[in-house]
Design a protein around this motif. Structure first.
Motif, PDB file in Angstrom:
ATOM      1  N   ALA A  64       1.132  11.511  -1.004  1.00  0.00           N
ATOM      2  CA  ALA A  64       0.167  12.403  -1.661  1.00  0.00           C
ATOM      3  C   ALA A  64      -1.192  11.744  -1.863  1.00  0.00           C
ATOM      4  O   ALA A  64      -2.234  12.393  -1.749  1.00  0.00           O
ATOM      5  CB  ALA A  64       0.728  12.886  -3.005  1.00  0.00           C
ATOM      6  N   ASP A  65      -1.207  10.445  -2.169  1.00  0.00           N
ATOM      7  CA  ASP A  65      -2.463   9.738  -2.438  1.00  0.00           C
ATOM      8  C   ASP A  65      -2.755   8.701  -1.355  1.00  0.00           C
ATOM      9  O   ASP A  65      -3.235   7.602  -1.632  1.00  0.00           O
ATOM     10  CB  ASP A  65      -2.386   9.034  -3.796  1.00  0.00           C
ATOM     11  N   ALA A  66      -2.476   9.051  -0.117  1.00  0.00           N
ATOM     12  CA  ALA A  66      -2.584   8.090   0.988  1.00  0.00           C
ATOM     13  C   ALA A  66      -3.983   7.499   1.113  1.00  0.00           C
ATOM     14  O   ALA A  66      -4.142   6.325   1.481  1.00  0.00           O
ATOM     15  CB  ALA A  66      -2.173   8.757   2.306  1.00  0.00           C
ATOM     16  N   TRP A  67      -5.033   8.297   0.797  1.00  0.00           N
ATOM     17  CA  TRP A  67      -6.412   7.814   0.942  1.00  0.00           C
ATOM     18  C   TRP A  67      -7.124   7.691  -0.410  1.00  0.00           C
ATOM     19  O   TRP A  67      -8.349   7.685  -0.463  1.00  0.00           O
ATOM     20  CB  TRP A  67      -7.213   8.761   1.840  1.00  0.00           C
ATOM     21  N   ASN A  68      -6.366   7.584  -1.495  1.00  0.00           N
ATOM     22  CA  ASN A  68      -6.965   7.541  -2.827  1.00  0.00           C
ATOM     23  C   ASN A  68      -7.461   6.128  -3.113  1.00  0.00           C
ATOM     24  O   ASN A  68      -6.722   5.257  -3.588  1.00  0.00           O
ATOM     25  CB  ASN A  68      -5.928   7.974  -3.872  1.00  0.00           C
ATOM     26  N   ALA A  69      -8.740   5.883  -2.823  1.00  0.00           N
ATOM     27  CA  ALA A  69      -9.308   4.551  -2.999  1.00  0.00           C
ATOM     28  C   ALA A  69      -9.371   4.152  -4.476  1.00  0.00           C
ATOM     29  O   ALA A  69      -9.172   2.976  -4.822  1.00  0.00           O
ATOM     30  CB  ALA A  69     -10.706   4.488  -2.381  1.00  0.00           C
ATOM     31  N   LEU A 118       0.824  -1.208   0.000  1.00  0.00           N
ATOM     32  CA  LEU A 118       0.000   0.000   0.000  1.00  0.00           C
ATOM     33  C   LEU A 118       0.858   1.257   0.000  1.00  0.00           C
ATOM     34  O   LEU A 118       0.604   2.207  -0.754  1.00  0.00           O
ATOM     35  CB  LEU A 118      -0.918   0.006   1.227  1.00  0.00           C
ATOM     36  N   SER A 119       1.881   1.276   0.848  1.00  0.00           N
ATOM     37  CA  SER A 119       2.715   2.465   0.967  1.00  0.00           C
ATOM     38  C   SER A 119       3.463   2.755  -0.331  1.00  0.00           C
ATOM     39  O   SER A 119       3.609   3.919  -0.722  1.00  0.00           O
ATOM     40  CB  SER A 119       3.709   2.298   2.124  1.00  0.00           C
ATOM     41  N   VAL A 120       3.935   1.716  -1.005  1.00  0.00           N
ATOM     42  CA  VAL A 120       4.675   1.909  -2.255  1.00  0.00           C
ATOM     43  C   VAL A 120       3.747   2.409  -3.359  1.00  0.00           C
ATOM     44  O   VAL A 120       4.125   3.275  -4.169  1.00  0.00           O
ATOM     45  CB  VAL A 120       5.374   0.600  -2.668  1.00  0.00           C
ATOM     46  N   ASN A 121       2.537   1.890  -3.395  1.00  0.00           N
ATOM     47  CA  ASN A 121       1.632   2.228  -4.490  1.00  0.00           C
ATOM     48  C   ASN A 121       0.862   3.533  -4.271  1.00  0.00           C
ATOM     49  O   ASN A 121       0.431   4.155  -5.245  1.00  0.00           O
ATOM     50  CB  ASN A 121       0.623   1.098  -4.706  1.00  0.00           C
ATOM     51  N   LEU A 122       0.680   3.934  -3.018  1.00  0.00           N
ATOM     52  CA  LEU A 122      -0.084   5.149  -2.754  1.00  0.00           C
ATOM     53  C   LEU A 122       0.809   6.340  -2.410  1.00  0.00           C
ATOM     54  O   LEU A 122       0.613   7.438  -2.935  1.00  0.00           O
ATOM     55  CB  LEU A 122      -1.086   4.901  -1.616  1.00  0.00           C
TER      56      LEU A 122
END
Length: 303
Positions: free
Chosen positions: A40-45, A33-37
């Motif tokens: 900046a996009d921490a909550w980008n579902a 999750l951390s690598v992909n988000l």
């Protein structure tokens, strides 16, 4: 014999999965999750959904052999992460119980001094309240005495000697053993353990296992804290895990210290009889200070 080995293998496999693989797999998921988000996009579902679908499509398109190797690699990585965290559990245990390492000795001494000063203030407050003749003591005053006594007990069962609440719970048992029974528990515990009945040892082992599991749980907060460098919501996971482990550890230490003190009360004379210091046929009851001091002399062997 074959049945025993099968049961042993099943038990070891269950512990391997519960202690290493599952927590490690959840952490690897958080890493993904951390690598992909990122931050900046921490909550980008929506972005998370697209990345997950893309990853699953790529995995499904691989040959079965490659998929099997991926599963093995994930299991190995999860187990390796679990082993590292289990190693760090010794650090967590020392932080929670003390004594702290030498570089932090001044901080530990300051915290211990504050806890000790607070404990003595409460003791003096209780003594002042108890100075009134019990015959004319009002119910309100007795309630105040009981409330202060509960605050003293919650803070520490004996004079504080460690920088943390959990450390003082263990220290209190050692202090009680020394001042009430004249027994040096650091040297006498291993001998007492050998003469305990199976039921007592089982209860103590269960309490210690619960504490060890809580320490392991709390230690998993460390790798999640490291993830906050690339994905800040990991701090929420770390806080939840850390608080859960800490709360469970407090409960386990309270249970362990209570059982240990009860063990001293009920089986101290058994140790005395085994060492030839006392005789269980002379009467029931806890150790006397004289018997405890003689046991200490025997087990310390001049050390």
């Amino acid at each position: 014999m074959g049945g025993f080995l099968q049961q042993l293998a099943k038990t070891l496999a269950d512990r391997w999965i519960s202690l290493l693989v599952l927590p490690g797999a959840f952490f690897l998921g958080a890493v993904w999750l951390s690598v992909n988000l990122g931050q900046a996009d921490a909550w980008n579902a929506a972005l998370l959904t697209r990345r997950a679908e893309h990853t699953m499509t790529e995995i499904a398109g691989q040959p079965s052999g490659a998929q099997a190797l991926l599963v093995v690699a994930v299991l190995a990585a999860a187990s390796g992460t679990g082993f590292v965290v289990q190693t760090l559990a010794a650090v967590t245990r020392r932080i929670w119980l003390g004594p702290w390492p030498r570089p932090f000795a001044p901080v530990a001494a300051a915290r211990t001094a504050r806890r000790r000063a607070r404990w003595y203030r409460l003791v003096e407050e209780r003594r002042a309240l108890e100075a009134v003749n019990p015959a004319v003591r009002t119910r309100e005053r007795q309630d105040r005495i009981d409330a202060v006594a509960q605050r003293i007990t919650r803070l520490s069962m004996a004079e504080p000697g460690r920088p943390t609440w959990m450390g003082d719970r263990i220290h209190a048992v050692e202090s009680i053993a020394h001042h009430r029974y004249g027994l040096d528990l650091a040297y006498g515990w291993s001998r007492l353990w050998l003469v305990l009945p199976d039921t007592a040892r089982a209860d103590l082992t269960a309490a210690h296992s619960a504490f060890a599991a809580a320490v392991a749980t709390g230690t998993w907060a460390v790798p999640y804290l490291l993830l906050t460098a690339v994905w800040w919501p990991a701090v929420l996971i770390a806080a939840g895990i850390g608080l859960t482990g800490w709360a469970r550890a407090r409960a386990a230490v309270a249970e362990l210290s209570t059982l240990t003190e009860a063990t001293l009360d009920l089986h101290g004379r058994t140790l005395a009889a085994a060492l030839g210091v006392g005789d269980t046929t002379e009467g029931a009851g806890p150790l006397t200070i004289g018997e405890g001091e003689r046991i200490t002399d025997l087990v310390r062997k001049g050390r």
